[in-house]
Enzyme design. Structure first.
Site, mmCIF file in Angstrom:
data_model
loop_
_atom_site.group_PDB
_atom_site.id
_atom_site.type_symbol
_atom_site.label_atom_id
_atom_site.label_comp_id
_atom_site.label_asym_id
_atom_site.label_seq_id
_atom_site.Cartn_x
_atom_site.Cartn_y
_atom_site.Cartn_z
ATOM 1 N N GLU A 88 6.891 32.675 15.376
ATOM 2 C CA GLU A 88 8.192 31.692 16.004
ATOM 3 C C GLU A 88 7.397 30.924 16.618
ATOM 4 O O GLU A 88 6.474 30.551 17.271
ATOM 5 C CB GLU A 88 9.333 32.321 16.436
ATOM 6 C CG GLU A 88 8.586 33.101 17.974
ATOM 7 C CD GLU A 88 9.868 34.344 18.703
ATOM 8 O OE1 GLU A 88 10.340 34.160 19.281
ATOM 9 O OE2 GLU A 88 9.377 35.100 17.665
ATOM 10 N N LYS B 17 6.561 28.347 19.822
ATOM 11 C CA LYS B 17 6.269 28.917 21.445
ATOM 12 C C LYS B 17 7.415 27.765 21.803
ATOM 13 O O LYS B 17 6.399 26.440 22.255
ATOM 14 C CB LYS B 17 5.088 28.969 21.737
ATOM 15 C CG LYS B 17 4.867 29.206 22.869
ATOM 16 C CD LYS B 17 3.526 29.154 24.179
ATOM 17 C CE LYS B 17 3.719 30.801 24.666
ATOM 18 N NZ LYS B 17 3.724 29.410 26.233
HETATM 19 S S1 IVH Z 1 8.064 35.910 24.454
HETATM 20 C C1 IVH Z 1 6.791 39.697 27.271
HETATM 21 N N1 IVH Z 1 8.793 33.880 22.526
HETATM 22 O O1 IVH Z 1 6.373 31.294 26.565
HETATM 23 C C2 IVH Z 1 7.318 38.252 26.275
HETATM 24 N N2 IVH Z 1 8.170 33.786 24.811
HETATM 25 O O2 IVH Z 1 4.000 32.213 27.854
HETATM 26 C C3 IVH Z 1 8.040 36.745 26.390
HETATM 27 N N3 IVH Z 1 8.252 31.574 24.463
HETATM 28 O O3 IVH Z 1 7.491 33.158 29.727
HETATM 29 C C4 IVH Z 1 7.701 35.898 25.653
HETATM 30 N N4 IVH Z 1 8.601 30.281 23.110
HETATM 31 O O4 IVH Z 1 9.515 30.981 28.559
HETATM 32 C C5 IVH Z 1 8.191 34.563 24.114
HETATM 33 N N5 IVH Z 1 9.055 32.174 21.012
HETATM 34 C C6 IVH Z 1 9.050 32.756 22.200
HETATM 35 C C7 IVH Z 1 9.024 31.747 23.342
HETATM 36 C C8 IVH Z 1 8.010 31.847 24.375
HETATM 37 C C9 IVH Z 1 8.714 29.959 24.408
HETATM 38 C C10 IVH Z 1 7.867 30.960 26.799
HETATM 39 C C11 IVH Z 1 8.186 32.420 27.487
HETATM 40 C C12 IVH Z 1 7.275 32.894 27.951
HETATM 41 C C13 IVH Z 1 6.342 31.681 28.248
HETATM 42 C C14 IVH Z 1 5.241 32.879 28.107
#
Ligand code: IVH
Length: 710
Positions: free
Chosen positions: A130, A132
């Protein structure tokens, strides 16, 4: 922050004492940047540089584990929450993600997962992929379906209570609907601002004399962190869900299954999410997102992969601040820092002085950048950009490189604020900022008043005259115009058409064929190309004159209204004579698509004797054809067409002009009224929308075939 000689050494070369000092310095420096980023929403270095600091800290700690400090950045995520909001302790910590940059890192990630779980070397590991989203993470607690609390990540353990603010975000459901909603569940996701909303917000901020945000993420953070929720309510924040924290039960045993349930409950999920079954599929997704990135309408800085099976996620667990079951695959940095060597002033066709940054070459997003636009002097003053500064350069998609700001701590001593020259660098005439009659405000653009005597303006006008949408003379481009102007061969448009004849009269040694790079073949070709353009359509001709405010569309509107050049010129001259109160003025002003700005500009042009003389000379050389309306019926008459992606054979403006000539309407966005979407390479959201609405999608070739061009 002072850099020491140790800070230049590779982690492997440091002595223990140097490592200790370096770790202390890094802890200070990273804390400094964390505070700027998380508290003031105003980072001063690009993310990539910040990541590099953290990476250096980690690699020194790997070599000297005994030296890990109590306040090491590796033990913290982000900055502690600010005092003003209530605090919320996260039942399940909100962690971060490990980063992958190269494709090998992704293969390594999958291999690591297999090894950890004791699976065979080729065992299938399904992962969700997905985008980011480049926003800020948020935790939303739902109790008995009802939204009860929202908290920011804060330091990962404790965040800020922003419930009142998040309650104003339309995309965050107040009530979860449908089957299988657990008694309590903490949904996690990203809050962000779309590009269009960001631009609008910044324009409003600027107009109100308020703080302008550097990027959508900072704007989103600033909007969420308003102590007055009514301000947040006016900012169109958006939300995508991507995970969860504490939950009394889960609706599925896979990541994708939970997403599916989320969707049914009314939570917004990113539509691009995909389940991938092999490393090849994962990498294909990454590349696809890389090409879609520029057209998504919101910032993403990479993609995230998550092991799909939740029992495997459980077993894999976490290491320091990141899960072993997920990884972020980042795009190459689109921002970099470099030094501003100088500021060049370019003079445009209408005399506008545009400052351009000369940069020490730097690679940004995979391309070497050595110059960037600076827009105008107000922009330079607002960002306080000075020669010698270390600046942050951003290049997103195919956009011209921009300077986002300066790294204040790296400013050389004695650097002075930039002062825009008040005389034209090309002709020495006064350069002034006009006052807008209606608003009484100073124009942001400074203009050379040299008009016809300014060589820079003359060259730019000639370049415009021969450009693709104007006379479009093959073999006579910007380079040749520069050269011919400097050698006195072409000074005004009519000279182009007398070039061959004058050349023949020159002493043999001065003729064009004798010039380097101009063999007899190419000179012959050039003269032929010029001759072929002695007849031209009225719309192109009006456009070619380069009158201020008369672009391609306005030129067409005028051509359509007047039909012949003689009628057009007579109307313009009558308006010059009669002024703003005359019938002649009103006649032009009444034309569909034409307003006062254009009429005033026509008057300025036709009121200038030099222009009339040049025009007369030109008309001795060329024949302006009467404007012909589109053929009565073509296969695309009255059809609405949207062009998207990169076209190979035509430029966008050519494709548009051609479609309009055939009676089609060209729209900028896809809707139920669209008949055809013509998709070039890298087509993004418009293509997706067309597919969603079941609208006919044509390739460029199919389009050309349809209109009988191939
Ligand atoms: S999963 C423990 N999925 O990226 C895993 N994070 O660098 C939690 N983020 O703090 C993160 N899109 O704010 C995840 N599709 C996505 C995301 C995402 C943006 C951000 C999120 C996280 C940061 C990590």
């Amino acid at each position: 922050m002072k850099a020491t000689s140790a800070s230049k050494k590779h982690a492997d070369e440091l002595t223990e004492a140097e490592a200790k000092a370096e770790l202390a310095r890094l802890a200070r420096e990273i804390a400094h940047h964390d505070a700027l980023y998380y508290r003031q929403d105003a980072p001063e270095i690009p993310d990539a540089e910040y990541d590099a600091l953290r990476e250096r800290n980690a690699s020194i700690e790997r070599r000297f584990p005994a030296l890990v400090r109590a306040d090491s950045p590796s033990r913290r995520v982000g900055a502690p929450p600010v005092e003003t909001f209530g605090k919320v302790r996260h039942a399940v910590p909100m962690l971060s993600l490990g980063n992958a940059f190269a494709e090998e890192d992704v293969a390594d990630f999958i291999a690591r997962v297999r090894r950890f779980l004791g699976l065979g070397e080729h065992a299938g590991v399904d992962v969700t992929a997905e985008p980011k989203i480049d926003g800020l993470s948020i935790s939303l607690t739902y109790e008995n379906r009802r939204f009860v609390q929202a908290a920011t990540r804060g330091d990962g353990t404790e965040g800020e209570n922003v419930t009142a603010n998040v309650a104003t975000i339309r995309q965050v459901p107040q009530i979860l609907k449908g089957k299988g909603v657990p008694d309590t569940i903490e949904v996690r996701g990203e809050i962000y601002l779309a590009h269009a909303d960001f631009e609008k917000l910044n324009a409003e901020q600027a107009a109100a004399g308020a703080k302008v945000f550097a990027n959508p993420r900072n704007a989103a953070a600033g909007s969420l962190r308003q102590l007055d929720p009514s301000i947040t309510a006016r900012r169109p924040l958006r939300f995508f869900a991507y995970g969860w924290g504490a939950a009394s039960a889960l609706p599925a045993d896979t990541q994708s299954g939970v997403y599916e349930a989320f969707r049914h409950w009314g939570l917004p999920l990113n539509p691009l999410m995909r389940l991938c079954r092999s490393t090849e599929e994962i990498l294909a997704f990454y590349r696809e997102m890389g090409t879609k990135r520029a057209s998504l309408g919101y910032d993403i800085d990479g993609v995230v992969y998550k092991v799909n099976r939740l029992d495997w996620q459980e077993r894999l667990g976490f290491v320091s601040r990141a899960p072993r079951w997920a990884i972020a695959h980042k795009f190459p940095a689109e921002e970099a820092t470099t030094r501003l060597l100088d500021i060049d002033i370019q003079v445009g066709r209408t005399g506008a002085l545009t400052p351009a940054a000369k940069l020490e070459p730097v690679t940004v997003g995979g391309v070497v950048v050595s110059s960037a636009t600076l827009h105008n002097e107000d922009e330079i003053a607002r960002k306080d950009i000075r020669i010698g500064d270390t600046v942050i350069v951003r290049r997103a998609g195919d956009v011209i490189p921009q300077i986002m700001g300066v790294v204040a701590s790296k400013r050389p001593k004695g650097a002075r604020p930039f002062r825009m020259p008040h005389v034209c660098p090309a002709c020495g005439s006064q350069a002034i900022r006009e006052i807008d009659e209606k608003t009484g405000r100073e124009d942001v653009v400074r203009r050379c008043t040299g008009g016809l005597i300014c060589p820079a303006q003359a060259k730019e006008r000639l370049k415009h005259f021969v450009s693709r949408l104007a006379f479009d003379i093959e073999g006579l481009g910007e380079k040749q115009i520069e050269l011919f102007y400097d050698e006195d061969r072409i000074r005004q448009p009519a000279d182009i058409f007398t070039l061959a004849e004058r050349d023949a009269r020159l002493p043999a040694s001065d003729r064009l064929v004798e010039k380097k790079g101009f063999g007899s073949k190419s000179v012959e070709k050039l003269f032929k190309a010029i001759d072929e353009r002695r007849r031209i359509g009225l719309d192109r001709f009006i456009y070619a004159l380069g009158i201020r405010h008369i672009g391609e569309t306005t030129a067409r509107d005028l051509a359509k209204a007047f039909g012949t050049f003689a009628t057009f010129r007579a109307a313009a001259l009558a308006a010059v004579k009669g002024g703003r109160d005359s019938d002649a003025y009103r006649e032009i002003d009444n034309i569909e698509g034409i307003g006062e700005t254009v009429v005033d500009s026509l008057i300025a042009f036709f009121g200038e004797p030099h222009n009339l003389k040049a025009l007369e000379g030109l008309l001795e050389q060329v024949t302006v054809e009467r404007f012909v309306r589109a053929a009565a019926v073509s296969p695309v008459t009255d059809k609405t067409v949207v062009f998207t992606g990169t076209l190979e054979r035509l430029t966008r403006s050519e494709a548009k002009a051609q479609a309009e000539r055939l009676g089609a309407k060209v729209a900028g966005s896809v809707s139920g009224k669209t008949d055809y979407v013509v998709a070039g390479s890298d087509a993004g959201s418009k293509l997706a929308k067309a597919r969603e609405l079941g609208i006919a999608v044509l390739s460029e070739d199919e389009w050309l075939k349809l209109i009988g061009e191939r």
